[in-house]
Design a protein around this motif. Structure first.
Motif, PDB file in Angstrom:
ATOM      1  N   PHE A 194       0.686  -1.149  -0.087  1.00  0.00           N
ATOM      2  CA  PHE A 194      -0.058   0.053   0.036  1.00  0.00           C
ATOM      3  C   PHE A 194       0.876   1.092  -0.044  1.00  0.00           C
ATOM      4  N   LEU A 195       0.978   2.028  -1.035  1.00  0.00           N
ATOM      5  CA  LEU A 195       1.864   2.953  -1.284  1.00  0.00           C
ATOM      6  C   LEU A 195       1.258   4.254  -1.247  1.00  0.00           C
ATOM      7  N   THR A 196       1.538   5.087  -0.403  1.00  0.00           N
ATOM      8  CA  THR A 196       1.169   6.531  -0.115  1.00  0.00           C
ATOM      9  C   THR A 196       2.154   7.562  -0.726  1.00  0.00           C
ATOM     10  N   GLY A 197       1.687   8.619  -0.589  1.00  0.00           N
ATOM     11  CA  GLY A 197       2.614   9.869  -1.312  1.00  0.00           C
ATOM     12  C   GLY A 197       2.542  11.192  -0.719  1.00  0.00           C
ATOM     13  N   GLU A 198       3.628  11.676  -0.401  1.00  0.00           N
ATOM     14  CA  GLU A 198       3.556  12.901   0.325  1.00  0.00           C
ATOM     15  C   GLU A 198       2.698  14.215  -0.370  1.00  0.00           C
ATOM     16  N   LEU A 199       2.280  14.941   0.378  1.00  0.00           N
ATOM     17  CA  LEU A 199       1.697  16.130  -0.419  1.00  0.00           C
ATOM     18  C   LEU A 199       2.850  16.978  -0.645  1.00  0.00           C
ATOM     19  N   GLY A 200       2.435  17.925  -1.813  1.00  0.00           N
ATOM     20  CA  GLY A 200       3.456  18.971  -2.231  1.00  0.00           C
ATOM     21  C   GLY A 200       3.795  19.988  -1.349  1.00  0.00           C
ATOM     22  N   GLY A 201       4.718  20.440  -1.104  1.00  0.00           N
ATOM     23  CA  GLY A 201       5.565  21.395  -0.372  1.00  0.00           C
ATOM     24  C   GLY A 201       4.658  22.736  -0.630  1.00  0.00           C
ATOM     25  N   PHE A 202       4.226  22.930  -1.785  1.00  0.00           N
ATOM     26  CA  PHE A 202       3.890  24.161  -2.111  1.00  0.00           C
ATOM     27  C   PHE A 202       2.527  24.624  -1.498  1.00  0.00           C
ATOM     28  N   LEU A 203       1.824  23.337  -0.732  1.00  0.00           N
ATOM     29  CA  LEU A 203       0.689  23.686   0.098  1.00  0.00           C
ATOM     30  C   LEU A 203       0.870  24.664   1.222  1.00  0.00           C
ATOM     31  N   SER A 204       2.167  25.206   1.416  1.00  0.00           N
ATOM     32  CA  SER A 204       2.347  25.802   2.379  1.00  0.00           C
ATOM     33  C   SER A 204       1.656  27.065   2.220  1.00  0.00           C
ATOM     34  N   GLU A 205       1.699  27.650   0.829  1.00  0.00           N
ATOM     35  CA  GLU A 205       1.131  28.901   0.334  1.00  0.00           C
ATOM     36  C   GLU A 205      -0.442  28.635   0.747  1.00  0.00           C
ATOM     37  N   ARG A 206      -1.176  27.750   1.029  1.00  0.00           N
ATOM     38  CA  ARG A 206      -2.516  27.512   1.119  1.00  0.00           C
ATOM     39  C   ARG A 206      -2.799  27.266   2.649  1.00  0.00           C
ATOM     40  N   HIS A 207      -1.967  26.908   3.373  1.00  0.00           N
ATOM     41  CA  HIS A 207      -2.039  26.240   4.731  1.00  0.00           C
ATOM     42  C   HIS A 207      -1.105  26.999   5.486  1.00  0.00           C
ATOM     43  N   PRO A 208      -1.507  27.364   6.860  1.00  0.00           N
ATOM     44  CA  PRO A 208      -0.285  27.982   7.414  1.00  0.00           C
ATOM     45  C   PRO A 208       0.644  27.281   8.167  1.00  0.00           C
ATOM     46  N   LYS A 209       0.471  26.060   8.413  1.00  0.00           N
ATOM     47  CA  LYS A 209       1.242  25.056   9.002  1.00  0.00           C
ATOM     48  C   LYS A 209       2.042  24.397   7.998  1.00  0.00           C
ATOM     49  N   GLY A 210       1.461  24.268   6.340  1.00  0.00           N
ATOM     50  CA  GLY A 210       2.257  23.353   5.402  1.00  0.00           C
ATOM     51  C   GLY A 210       1.970  21.995   5.734  1.00  0.00           C
ATOM     52  N   PRO A 211       2.602  21.092   4.807  1.00  0.00           N
ATOM     53  CA  PRO A 211       2.330  19.688   4.888  1.00  0.00           C
ATOM     54  C   PRO A 211       3.340  18.939   5.591  1.00  0.00           C
ATOM     55  N   GLN A 212       4.546  19.696   6.226  1.00  0.00           N
ATOM     56  CA  GLN A 212       5.550  19.020   6.585  1.00  0.00           C
ATOM     57  C   GLN A 212       5.224  17.865   7.703  1.00  0.00           C
ATOM     58  N   ASP A 213       4.451  18.293   8.684  1.00  0.00           N
ATOM     59  CA  ASP A 213       4.063  17.387   9.726  1.00  0.00           C
ATOM     60  C   ASP A 213       3.218  16.256   9.072  1.00  0.00           C
ATOM     61  N   PHE A 214       2.315  16.432   8.216  1.00  0.00           N
ATOM     62  CA  PHE A 214       1.349  15.506   7.526  1.00  0.00           C
ATOM     63  C   PHE A 214       2.284  14.478   6.909  1.00  0.00           C
ATOM     64  N   ASN A 215       3.143  14.984   6.089  1.00  0.00           N
ATOM     65  CA  ASN A 215       4.103  14.126   5.274  1.00  0.00           C
ATOM     66  C   ASN A 215       5.140  13.324   6.548  1.00  0.00           C
ATOM     67  N   ALA A 216       5.574  13.846   7.415  1.00  0.00           N
ATOM     68  CA  ALA A 216       6.274  13.004   8.566  1.00  0.00           C
ATOM     69  C   ALA A 216       5.395  12.021   9.057  1.00  0.00           C
ATOM     70  N   GLY A 217       4.207  12.183   9.165  1.00  0.00           N
ATOM     71  CA  GLY A 217       3.218  11.075   9.541  1.00  0.00           C
ATOM     72  C   GLY A 217       3.192   9.922   8.557  1.00  0.00           C
ATOM     73  N   LEU A 218       3.222  10.176   7.217  1.00  0.00           N
ATOM     74  CA  LEU A 218       3.396   9.137   6.390  1.00  0.00           C
ATOM     75  C   LEU A 218       4.718   8.395   6.215  1.00  0.00           C
ATOM     76  N   ARG A 219       5.606   9.293   6.335  1.00  0.00           N
ATOM     77  CA  ARG A 219       6.963   8.492   6.325  1.00  0.00           C
ATOM     78  C   ARG A 219       7.083   7.640   7.614  1.00  0.00           C
ATOM     79  N   ALA A 220       6.359   7.842   8.741  1.00  0.00           N
ATOM     80  CA  ALA A 220       6.610   7.084   9.950  1.00  0.00           C
ATOM     81  C   ALA A 220       5.945   5.915   9.639  1.00  0.00           C
ATOM     82  N   LEU A 221       4.615   5.975   8.996  1.00  0.00           N
ATOM     83  CA  LEU A 221       3.962   4.696   8.675  1.00  0.00           C
ATOM     84  C   LEU A 221       4.672   3.843   7.775  1.00  0.00           C
ATOM     85  N   ALA A 222       5.376   4.462   6.925  1.00  0.00           N
ATOM     86  CA  ALA A 222       6.010   3.633   6.047  1.00  0.00           C
ATOM     87  C   ALA A 222       7.617   2.911   6.724  1.00  0.00           C
TER      88      ALA A 222
END
Length: 271
Positions: A194-222
């Motif tokens: 089951f392969l997930t993919g990180e969210l684009g870093g460019f989402l920082s322009e749309r969301h104040p926190k950005g996707p870094q913590d979210f992506n770190a969670g995906l990497r932790a699952l892997a």
């Protein structure tokens, strides 16, 4: 070696469906790769592979206006001069690379079930007294494809933009529950990646926190589960809307999903 028939199930939201603009090569059919449509038939593998939202994929004129297709139109989109076709995602690139590792005469079937804008909660079974939801439709499509033979050998998942905005606190638990449901409902062994993919870093322009913590969670699952992978995507470019990967990014994302698939299936990490 005997030919194989491998099925790829794709799921998630719009960046798995694909919103990139097709290059000429993207429109060419790849012999040996077919796509299972919502009409219950197998089709050629030119983009767009996924047809989740007809007003956002397909044929557009030079001014960027969508040109609707008739319900009985052929699966392959003709592209007149001055027009463009949108809907490039990562699945076709992944399938092309996987086909290159298989014995001559093998086949790959893509089962596209992603749906733009969907949240992780929408990937749960609908109540018994409600119409089928996104997850129920995905199961039905997968079972229809399986009826023609072959086995689902990998699930590609890209989703999370909707939940980044919502701040879904229990995303990890919901994603793990989804993985278990897919495996149980489709009779898949735990070894199917089951392969997930990180969210684009460019989402920082749309969301104040950005996707870094979210992506770190995906990497932790892997890192925790041997048959879950995570394709790097934080560095990939968008198409100008700070939301969707562009065509080049989708090709690279497909390549990165494939590298994760090889890492898991060829045992580059012990289970």
């Amino acid at each position: 070696m005997n030919p194989q028939k491998i099925l790829i199930l794709t799921a998630g939201q719009s960046n798995m469906s694909g919103r990139g603009t097709a290059d000429p090569d993207d429109l060419e059919d790849i012999p040996g790769i077919r796509v299972f449509g919502s009409d219950g038939a197998w089709h050629t593998s030119g983009e767009p592979v996924c047809r989740d939202k007809p007003d956002l994929i397909g044929l557009f004129d030079a001014e960027g206006r969508h040109i609707p297709q008739a319900p009985d139109a052929p699966w392959a989109f003709p592209c007149p001069p001055g027009h463009s076709i949108r809907g490039v995602g990562p699945a076709r690139t992944f399938a092309r690379l996987l086909l290159g590792t298989l014995p001559p005469g093998s086949e790959i079937g893509i089962i596209p079930t992603s749906f733009g804008g969907s949240s992780i909660t929408q990937w749960e079974p609908a109540p018994l007294d409600a119409p089928p939801g996104i997850y129920d439709n995905a199961l039905a499509l997968a079972r229809g494809a399986l009826a023609d033979g072959g086995a689902i050998s990998v699930i590609l998942w890209h989703q999370g933009e909707a939940d980044l905005y919502r701040g879904t606190a229990d995303y990890r638990e919901r994603l793990l529950a989804l993985i278990r449901r897919f495996r149980n409902d489709l009779g898949l062994p735990e070894t199917v990646p089951f392969l997930t993919g990180e969210l684009g870093g460019f989402l920082s322009e749309r969301h104040p926190k950005g996707p870094q913590d979210f992506n770190a969670g995906l990497r932790a699952l892997a890192a925790e589960f041997p048959y879950i992978g995570c394709a790097a995507a934080e560095d990939l470019p968008h198409r100008g809307d700070f939301l969707h990967f562009n065509t080049e990014a989708q090709h690279r994302l497909g390549e990165r999903y494939f590298q994760e698939y090889l890492r898991i299936t060829r045992g580059t990490r012990s289970a």
